[in-house]
Design a protein around this motif. Structure first.
Motif, mmCIF file in Angstrom:
data_model
loop_
_atom_site.group_PDB
_atom_site.id
_atom_site.type_symbol
_atom_site.label_atom_id
_atom_site.label_comp_id
_atom_site.label_asym_id
_atom_site.label_seq_id
_atom_site.Cartn_x
_atom_site.Cartn_y
_atom_site.Cartn_z
ATOM 1 N N ILE A 164 0.710 -1.190 -0.072
ATOM 2 C CA ILE A 164 -0.021 -0.123 -0.081
ATOM 3 C C ILE A 164 0.855 1.221 -0.184
ATOM 4 C CG2 ILE A 164 -1.685 1.445 1.315
ATOM 5 C CD1 ILE A 164 -2.743 -1.496 2.210
ATOM 6 N N LYS A 165 1.992 1.241 0.677
ATOM 7 C CA LYS A 165 2.816 2.373 0.988
ATOM 8 C C LYS A 165 3.534 2.714 -0.390
ATOM 9 C CE LYS A 165 3.944 4.214 4.421
ATOM 10 N NZ LYS A 165 3.443 5.505 5.053
ATOM 11 N N GLU A 166 4.068 1.551 -1.034
ATOM 12 C CA GLU A 166 4.764 1.882 -2.121
ATOM 13 C C GLU A 166 4.321 1.970 -3.583
ATOM 14 O OE1 GLU A 166 8.116 2.431 -1.874
ATOM 15 O OE2 GLU A 166 7.936 2.342 0.430
ATOM 16 N N LYS A 167 2.928 1.053 -3.656
ATOM 17 C CA LYS A 167 2.343 0.731 -4.796
ATOM 18 C C LYS A 167 0.954 1.417 -4.873
ATOM 19 C CE LYS A 167 5.668 -1.388 -6.688
ATOM 20 N NZ LYS A 167 6.640 -0.716 -7.901
ATOM 21 N N HIS A 169 -0.415 4.473 -3.493
ATOM 22 C CA HIS A 169 -0.079 5.873 -3.467
ATOM 23 C C HIS A 169 -1.599 6.473 -2.886
ATOM 24 C CE1 HIS A 169 2.839 6.019 -6.459
ATOM 25 N NE2 HIS A 169 2.342 5.093 -7.052
ATOM 26 N N VAL A 170 -1.612 5.955 -1.731
ATOM 27 C CA VAL A 170 -2.751 6.451 -0.847
ATOM 28 C C VAL A 170 -2.381 7.774 -0.365
ATOM 29 C CG1 VAL A 170 -4.187 6.121 1.198
ATOM 30 C CG2 VAL A 170 -3.487 4.067 -0.412
ATOM 31 N N THR A 171 -3.394 8.972 -0.232
ATOM 32 C CA THR A 171 -3.174 10.144 0.334
ATOM 33 C C THR A 171 -4.258 10.543 1.177
ATOM 34 O OG1 THR A 171 -2.186 10.952 -1.951
ATOM 35 C CG2 THR A 171 -2.819 12.395 -0.464
ATOM 36 N N LEU A 172 -3.738 10.773 2.389
ATOM 37 C CA LEU A 172 -4.652 11.257 3.396
ATOM 38 C C LEU A 172 -5.594 12.500 2.762
ATOM 39 C CD1 LEU A 172 -5.710 10.619 6.344
ATOM 40 C CD2 LEU A 172 -4.052 12.341 7.140
ATOM 41 N N GLY A 173 -6.962 12.414 3.187
ATOM 42 C CA GLY A 173 -7.757 13.720 2.792
ATOM 43 C C GLY A 173 -8.045 13.520 1.273
ATOM 44 N N ALA A 174 -7.724 12.733 0.319
ATOM 45 C CA ALA A 174 -8.153 12.616 -1.099
ATOM 46 C C ALA A 174 -9.110 11.867 -1.467
ATOM 47 C CB ALA A 174 -6.743 12.155 -1.850
ATOM 48 N N ASN A 175 -9.941 11.280 -0.345
ATOM 49 C CA ASN A 175 -11.232 10.741 -0.589
ATOM 50 C C ASN A 175 -11.187 9.669 -1.416
ATOM 51 O OD1 ASN A 175 -14.049 10.790 0.146
ATOM 52 N ND2 ASN A 175 -14.570 11.744 -1.680
ATOM 53 N N GLN A 176 -10.356 8.782 -1.206
ATOM 54 C CA GLN A 176 -9.968 7.640 -2.254
ATOM 55 C C GLN A 176 -10.624 6.213 -1.702
ATOM 56 O OE1 GLN A 176 -5.796 8.075 -1.403
ATOM 57 N NE2 GLN A 176 -5.215 7.835 -3.796
ATOM 58 N N ILE A 194 -5.298 -1.507 6.694
ATOM 59 C CA ILE A 194 -4.037 -0.593 6.587
ATOM 60 C C ILE A 194 -4.455 0.545 5.738
ATOM 61 C CG2 ILE A 194 -1.820 -0.295 5.642
ATOM 62 C CD1 ILE A 194 -1.224 -3.274 6.691
ATOM 63 N N GLY A 195 -5.227 0.223 4.624
ATOM 64 C CA GLY A 195 -5.799 1.227 3.691
ATOM 65 C C GLY A 195 -6.486 2.336 4.219
ATOM 66 N N ARG A 196 -7.363 1.859 5.305
ATOM 67 C CA ARG A 196 -8.376 2.817 6.357
ATOM 68 C C ARG A 196 -7.202 3.554 6.976
ATOM 69 N NH1 ARG A 196 -13.061 4.498 5.874
ATOM 70 N NH2 ARG A 196 -14.130 2.436 6.009
ATOM 71 N N LEU A 197 -6.364 2.948 7.527
ATOM 72 C CA LEU A 197 -5.524 3.721 8.407
ATOM 73 C C LEU A 197 -4.238 4.571 7.680
ATOM 74 C CD1 LEU A 197 -4.526 0.667 10.773
ATOM 75 C CD2 LEU A 197 -5.488 2.591 11.593
ATOM 76 N N GLU A 198 -4.079 4.360 6.623
ATOM 77 C CA GLU A 198 -3.193 5.133 5.831
ATOM 78 C C GLU A 198 -4.055 6.383 5.163
ATOM 79 O OE1 GLU A 198 0.284 5.138 4.991
ATOM 80 O OE2 GLU A 198 0.044 4.176 6.947
ATOM 81 N N GLY A 199 -5.586 6.236 5.032
ATOM 82 C CA GLY A 199 -6.163 7.431 4.590
ATOM 83 C C GLY A 199 -7.325 7.067 3.836
ATOM 84 N N CYS A 200 -7.489 5.856 3.114
ATOM 85 C CA CYS A 200 -8.514 5.826 2.421
ATOM 86 C C CYS A 200 -10.086 6.164 3.027
ATOM 87 C CB CYS A 200 -8.522 4.303 1.855
ATOM 88 S SG CYS A 200 -7.476 3.899 0.759
ATOM 89 N N VAL A 245 -13.155 3.385 -8.394
ATOM 90 C CA VAL A 245 -12.178 2.625 -7.665
ATOM 91 C C VAL A 245 -10.699 3.418 -7.808
ATOM 92 C CG1 VAL A 245 -10.956 0.701 -7.042
ATOM 93 C CG2 VAL A 245 -13.381 0.585 -7.570
ATOM 94 N N ASP A 246 -10.067 3.724 -6.783
ATOM 95 C CA ASP A 246 -8.839 4.335 -6.940
ATOM 96 C C ASP A 246 -7.685 3.456 -6.676
ATOM 97 O OD1 ASP A 246 -9.923 7.344 -7.231
ATOM 98 O OD2 ASP A 246 -10.831 6.818 -5.406
ATOM 99 N N VAL A 247 -7.946 2.474 -5.620
ATOM 100 C CA VAL A 247 -6.723 1.817 -5.142
ATOM 101 C C VAL A 247 -7.468 0.223 -5.175
ATOM 102 C CG1 VAL A 247 -4.871 0.909 -3.566
ATOM 103 C CG2 VAL A 247 -5.685 3.427 -3.814
ATOM 104 N N TYR A 248 -6.702 -0.660 -5.749
ATOM 105 C CA TYR A 248 -7.093 -2.001 -5.849
ATOM 106 C C TYR A 248 -6.084 -2.988 -5.446
ATOM 107 C CZ TYR A 248 -8.691 -6.863 -7.423
ATOM 108 O OH TYR A 248 -8.999 -8.082 -7.659
ATOM 109 N N PHE A 249 -6.221 -3.740 -4.294
ATOM 110 C CA PHE A 249 -5.313 -4.649 -3.689
ATOM 111 C C PHE A 249 -5.785 -5.983 -4.208
ATOM 112 C CE2 PHE A 249 -3.043 -7.069 -0.854
ATOM 113 C CZ PHE A 249 -2.114 -6.284 -0.385
ATOM 114 N N ASP A 250 -4.997 -6.477 -5.247
ATOM 115 C CA ASP A 250 -5.209 -7.614 -5.889
ATOM 116 C C ASP A 250 -4.768 -8.765 -5.221
ATOM 117 O OD1 ASP A 250 -6.251 -9.439 -7.857
ATOM 118 O OD2 ASP A 250 -5.062 -8.457 -9.410
ATOM 119 N N ASN A 251 -5.530 -9.783 -4.723
ATOM 120 C CA ASN A 251 -4.842 -11.042 -4.158
ATOM 121 C C ASN A 251 -5.341 -12.224 -5.229
ATOM 122 O OD1 ASN A 251 -3.616 -10.588 -1.480
ATOM 123 N ND2 ASN A 251 -5.370 -9.639 -1.028
ATOM 124 N N VAL A 252 -6.259 -12.026 -6.112
ATOM 125 C CA VAL A 252 -6.905 -13.221 -6.871
ATOM 126 C C VAL A 252 -6.685 -13.292 -8.296
ATOM 127 C CG1 VAL A 252 -8.411 -13.365 -4.965
ATOM 128 C CG2 VAL A 252 -9.192 -12.141 -7.069
#
Length: 367
Positions: A164-167, A169-176, A194-200, A245-252
């Motif tokens: 999440i940190k490196e790929k 690009h979550v930005t606090l306050g960006a309403n992602q 973690i996405g929530r904690l980082e600002g999503c 969708v702004d960020v997709y954490f793809d596991n599948v």
């Protein structure tokens, strides 16, 4: 106990495990080959001795916990598809993430009673290891929950956090808005939090049962969850992610990921963590997207880069400390599915590969 593997090209592979109460090990019988599905019946238990003495630099330890993970399916193939992953060799002991307690040491860095871990821990009830392969753990970091070091406070947590940190690009306050597939699994359940904690501002999970959906929302802080086995995923995504969708954490990977990418915004980001839906198929990693989906990705400038947590070794220590702090503060909830006994590791692996786990799949070897 310990585990071994037997494999030759595309022909059936055999896999051995072993237990050491008297000591024993578990072997696999005929396996899936490159395009098949591993099953519990691939494994069997047998006795095996360990040397009575250790030599300078070695450590004898009793195994406490072992981890089974999706990437291990790749290690059942002669070509793992990754230069950092070695295949399990014919008739050799299998290995993976593990934690144990030192019973005897002839290495200066370790003493009897130390808790140690390795990414290449043999699947045995007792082991003799080169001390250079071990890392000492501090149980206080996880309030004594040692198995967390194989999950949320270990490589799983690191993968989610650094991905999440490196790929992301979550930005606090960006309403992602973030979407997580495989959201009730080891990485997914941590990544959403973690996405929530980082600002999503909004986090939506995709998983395979109503019970898992309920857990994600009621316990893990997800805003909503989709059971992909019910209804139309694309329609549900459109409803639950009205701003796209702004960020997709793809596991599948596969059809689920295609549906998510169709609803991703311009200049959005895919965190390519895993592709478990493709691991039983003879395809490259990461698998290419269907042409129509690839066109969407290019037109919207959606990043989709392979992520390897081992490339960020310099950030591991600080990241683990952050994860442990969140766990202690109750901001990061940890879910585990624990199976007891090395003789059951084959069943645990099969279950994990088919979504039988919620959170991290752990095998308890001894207490």
């Amino acid at each position: 106990m310990r585990a071994r593997s037997e494999r030759s090209g595309h022909r059936p592979w055999f896999h051995k495990l072993a237990a050491d109460l008297a000591p024993r090990r578990v072997r696999t019988r005929v396996g899936p080959g490159k395009n098949g599905v591993p099953v519990a019946e691939n494994f069997r238990m047998e006795a095996v001795p360990l040397p009575d003495k250790i030599t300078d630099g070695q450590v004898r330890a009793r195994t406490l916990y072992l981890s089974v993970d999706p990437y291990m399916r790749c290690r059942m193939n002669e070509d793992t598809g990754s230069d950092y992953l070695l295949p399990w060799q014919l008739s050799e002991v299998a290995d993976g993430g593990g934690i144990g307690i030192v019973e005897e040491s002839k290495h200066a860095n370790f003493a009897k009673g130390d808790i140690v871990t390795s990414f290449n821990w043999p699947w045995q009830t007792k082991v003799i290891l080169d001390g250079r392969l071990l890392q000492k753990l501090d149980p206080q970091l996880v309030d004594g929950h040692l198995s967390y070091f194989l999950g949320a406070a270990g490589i799983t947590g690191l993968t989610s956090f650094l991905g999440i940190k490196e790929k992301g690009h979550v930005t606090l306050g960006a309403n992602q808005t973030m979407v997580v597939s495989g959201a009730a699994g080891a990485c997914g359940s941590v990544a959403g939090q973690i996405g929530r904690l980082e600002g999503c501002s909004r986090v939506v999970g995709i998983c395979g049962t109503d019970e898992k959906c309920s857990i994600l929302v009621s316990e893990m802080g997800f805003d909503a969850a989709i059971n992909y086995k019910k209804g139309n995923v694309a329609e549900q995504l459109h409803k639950l992610c009205p701003a796209g969708v702004d960020v997709y954490f793809d596991n599948v990977g596969g059809d689920i990921s295609d549906a998510v990418i169709n609803q991703m915004n311009q200049n959005s980001h895919i965190i390519l963590c895993g592709q478990i839906s493709q691991y039983n198929k003879d395809v490259p990693y990461p698998p290419p997207l269907p042409p129509a989906v690839e066109e969407i990705r290019k037109a919207r400038n959606i990043t989709r880069e392979r992520f390897l947590v081992l490339n960020y070794m310099d950030k591991h220590e600080a990241s683990i400390l952050q994860l442990c702090q969140w766990i202690k503060e109750g901001k990061l909830k940890v879910k585990e599915t624990v199976v007891k006994g090395l003789e059951n590791i084959g069943g645990a692996f099969q279950s994990m590969m088919t979504g039988g786990n919620t959170g991290k799949q752990i095998v308890l070897i001894s207490e």
